[in-house]
Design a protein around this motif. Structure first.
Motif, PDB file in Angstrom:
ATOM      1  N   SER A  56       7.042 -35.113  77.670  1.00  0.00           N
ATOM      2  CA  SER A  56       7.479 -34.330  79.155  1.00  0.00           C
ATOM      3  C   SER A  56       8.990 -34.286  79.063  1.00  0.00           C
ATOM      4  CB  SER A  56       7.011 -35.346  80.044  1.00  0.00           C
ATOM      5  OG  SER A  56       7.680 -36.590  80.036  1.00  0.00           O
ATOM      6  N   ASN A  57       9.546 -33.695  80.173  1.00  0.00           N
ATOM      7  CA  ASN A  57      11.020 -33.862  80.323  1.00  0.00           C
ATOM      8  C   ASN A  57      11.163 -34.646  81.628  1.00  0.00           C
ATOM      9  OD1 ASN A  57       9.603 -32.169  82.308  1.00  0.00           O
ATOM     10  ND2 ASN A  57      11.078 -30.694  82.072  1.00  0.00           N
ATOM     11  N   LYS A  58      10.342 -35.486  82.011  1.00  0.00           N
ATOM     12  CA  LYS A  58      10.461 -36.204  83.328  1.00  0.00           C
ATOM     13  C   LYS A  58      11.127 -37.549  83.236  1.00  0.00           C
ATOM     14  CE  LYS A  58       7.731 -33.825  86.323  1.00  0.00           C
ATOM     15  NZ  LYS A  58       8.285 -33.513  87.564  1.00  0.00           N
ATOM     16  N   PHE A  59      10.963 -38.236  81.900  1.00  0.00           N
ATOM     17  CA  PHE A  59      11.209 -39.381  81.636  1.00  0.00           C
ATOM     18  C   PHE A  59      12.451 -39.798  80.720  1.00  0.00           C
ATOM     19  CE2 PHE A  59       7.511 -40.267  84.114  1.00  0.00           C
ATOM     20  CZ  PHE A  59       7.755 -41.243  84.959  1.00  0.00           C
TER      21      PHE A  59
ATOM     22  N   LEU B  56      13.967 -48.399  83.988  1.00  0.00           N
ATOM     23  CA  LEU B  56      14.241 -47.348  83.405  1.00  0.00           C
ATOM     24  C   LEU B  56      13.085 -46.258  84.218  1.00  0.00           C
ATOM     25  CD1 LEU B  56      14.792 -47.346  79.476  1.00  0.00           C
ATOM     26  CD2 LEU B  56      16.403 -46.486  81.496  1.00  0.00           C
ATOM     27  N   VAL B  57      11.551 -46.599  84.206  1.00  0.00           N
ATOM     28  CA  VAL B  57      10.589 -45.944  84.806  1.00  0.00           C
ATOM     29  C   VAL B  57      10.965 -46.170  86.396  1.00  0.00           C
ATOM     30  CG1 VAL B  57       8.020 -46.283  85.288  1.00  0.00           C
ATOM     31  CG2 VAL B  57       8.974 -46.208  82.986  1.00  0.00           C
ATOM     32  N   GLY B  58      11.178 -47.515  86.675  1.00  0.00           N
ATOM     33  CA  GLY B  58      11.434 -47.525  88.311  1.00  0.00           C
ATOM     34  C   GLY B  58      12.444 -46.443  88.941  1.00  0.00           C
ATOM     35  N   ARG B  59      13.635 -46.139  88.201  1.00  0.00           N
ATOM     36  CA  ARG B  59      14.754 -45.437  88.530  1.00  0.00           C
ATOM     37  C   ARG B  59      14.316 -44.089  88.516  1.00  0.00           C
ATOM     38  NH1 ARG B  59      20.101 -44.829  84.694  1.00  0.00           N
ATOM     39  NH2 ARG B  59      18.273 -43.740  83.695  1.00  0.00           N
TER      40      ARG B  59
ATOM     41  N   ALA C 165      10.709 -43.285  76.742  1.00  0.00           N
ATOM     42  CA  ALA C 165       9.515 -43.400  76.030  1.00  0.00           C
ATOM     43  C   ALA C 165       9.529 -44.396  74.817  1.00  0.00           C
ATOM     44  CB  ALA C 165       9.127 -41.949  75.710  1.00  0.00           C
ATOM     45  N   TYR C 166      10.853 -44.185  74.031  1.00  0.00           N
ATOM     46  CA  TYR C 166      10.538 -45.130  72.853  1.00  0.00           C
ATOM     47  C   TYR C 166      10.768 -46.450  73.190  1.00  0.00           C
ATOM     48  CZ  TYR C 166      11.325 -41.129  69.712  1.00  0.00           C
ATOM     49  OH  TYR C 166      11.228 -39.795  69.164  1.00  0.00           O
TER      50      TYR C 166
ATOM     51  N   GLY D 141       8.191 -46.508  92.002  1.00  0.00           N
ATOM     52  CA  GLY D 141       9.419 -46.620  91.354  1.00  0.00           C
ATOM     53  C   GLY D 141       9.920 -48.080  91.969  1.00  0.00           C
ATOM     54  N   MET D 142       9.780 -48.221  93.098  1.00  0.00           N
ATOM     55  CA  MET D 142      10.248 -49.546  93.788  1.00  0.00           C
ATOM     56  C   MET D 142       9.277 -50.643  93.313  1.00  0.00           C
ATOM     57  SD  MET D 142      12.735 -49.406  95.773  1.00  0.00           S
ATOM     58  CE  MET D 142      12.705 -51.195  95.914  1.00  0.00           C
ATOM     59  N   ALA D 143       8.074 -50.424  93.137  1.00  0.00           N
ATOM     60  CA  ALA D 143       7.176 -51.531  92.431  1.00  0.00           C
ATOM     61  C   ALA D 143       7.429 -51.557  91.036  1.00  0.00           C
ATOM     62  CB  ALA D 143       5.610 -50.852  92.450  1.00  0.00           C
ATOM     63  N   ALA D 144       8.010 -50.704  90.181  1.00  0.00           N
ATOM     64  CA  ALA D 144       8.260 -51.282  88.784  1.00  0.00           C
ATOM     65  C   ALA D 144       9.521 -51.886  88.732  1.00  0.00           C
ATOM     66  CB  ALA D 144       8.648 -49.882  88.138  1.00  0.00           C
ATOM     67  N   ILE D 145      10.692 -51.573  89.649  1.00  0.00           N
ATOM     68  CA  ILE D 145      11.873 -52.433  89.693  1.00  0.00           C
ATOM     69  C   ILE D 145      11.455 -53.864  90.343  1.00  0.00           C
ATOM     70  CG2 ILE D 145      14.163 -52.670  90.963  1.00  0.00           C
ATOM     71  CD1 ILE D 145      14.198 -49.506  90.941  1.00  0.00           C
ATOM     72  N   ILE D 146      10.802 -53.916  91.415  1.00  0.00           N
ATOM     73  CA  ILE D 146      10.519 -55.482  91.729  1.00  0.00           C
ATOM     74  C   ILE D 146       9.741 -56.156  90.738  1.00  0.00           C
ATOM     75  CG2 ILE D 146       9.082 -56.621  93.544  1.00  0.00           C
ATOM     76  CD1 ILE D 146       9.829 -54.275  95.438  1.00  0.00           C
TER      77      ILE D 146
END
Length: 247
Positions: free
Chosen positions: A177-180, A229-232, A185-186, A21-26
């Motif tokens: 999935s119900n994760k993200f 969005l993915v990082g969060r 996804a879109y 998550g941190m990697a995605a945001i950075i």
């Protein structure tokens, strides 16, 4: 019951989710900085332009030759691995394929794009004492520019192509999935699909700079949004795992 059991087995990956998550945001922040630098200090059109820029301002010259992008690609590794762990049970076959393309693309990019090599060539050129030496160094610099400047060929673009394919696959699995959430996804599907459209533009409309600009801006904005969005969400998953682990 199966869902609870799966969640319990995944608790061991909580730190990977946090790191991913941190990697995605950075990575999103670094890419945004890169865009700003490209706007304020446009990339040189010639090898000599890069050599001169690198001698006057090493940092800007390195960023203009994709230093921050290289760092971002390294950060993509824990991000993609965390996504894999989070949603692999929804379609493990596709996720394995996606991770393969992502790691291969990242490896190709990093193996063929080194901004410090251009800095080294710049230093060598300034220290060269003969025209023959300077010509050889200029030729090496030109080869590096060709590798990063052509969309359909070169390690830079092959790596980007593979990562875009991986991003589409991952985002498609996210829909199941119900994760993200479907929004994430879109956004991912659009971001990576538009970036892939650039390859078709190069084949069909190679001289259309307007279309190039539209594709670059649109895919860039969507990619930044997807990374955030993915990082969060990965950080939220890691935090939720911590809470479940303390119960």
């Amino acid at each position: 019951m199966n869902e609870v059991s799966t969640e319990n087995r995944d608790l061991k990956w909580k730190n990977l989710h946090k790191i991913g998550g941190m990697a995605a945001i950075i990575a999103a922040v670094l890419l945004l900085i890169e865009i700003i630098v490209f706007t304020v200090w446009p990339q040189p059109d010639t090898v000599m332009g890069y050599f001169t820029l690198l001698q006057t301002n090493n940092l800007i010259g390195l960023i203009d030759f994709y230093l921050l992008e290289a760092i971002s690609y390294i950060l993509f590794v824990p991000m993609f691995l965390a996504i894999y762990v989070a949603i692999k049970r929804f379609n493990e076959s596709y996720m394995i394929i996606a991770i393969f393309f992502a790691i291969l693309g990242i490896s190709i990019f990093l193996a063929t794009n080194n901004p410090f090599s251009m800095l080294s060539l710049s230093n060598q050129y300034m220290a060269a004492t003969t025209e023959a030496q300077k010509s050889m160094i200029l030729a090496s610099g030109q080869a590096m520019m060709i590798n990063t400047g052509q969309r359909a060929v070169g390690g830079f673009n092959v790596g980007f192509l593979l990562i875009s394919i991986a991003g589409i696959i991952v985002s498609a699995v996210m829909l199941k999935s119900n994760k993200f959430g479907k929004k994430t996804a879109y956004v991912g599907i659009l971001a990576f699909a538009i970036s892939l459209a650039e390859y078709f533009r190069m084949i069909l409309l190679p001289s259309s700079l307007t279309l190039l600009l539209i594709i670059a801006i649109t895919s860039g904005i969507l990619l930044l949004a997807w990374l955030l969005l993915v990082g969060r969400k990965l950080l939220q998953i890691g935090k939720l795992m911590d809470q479940n682990n303390t119960r």
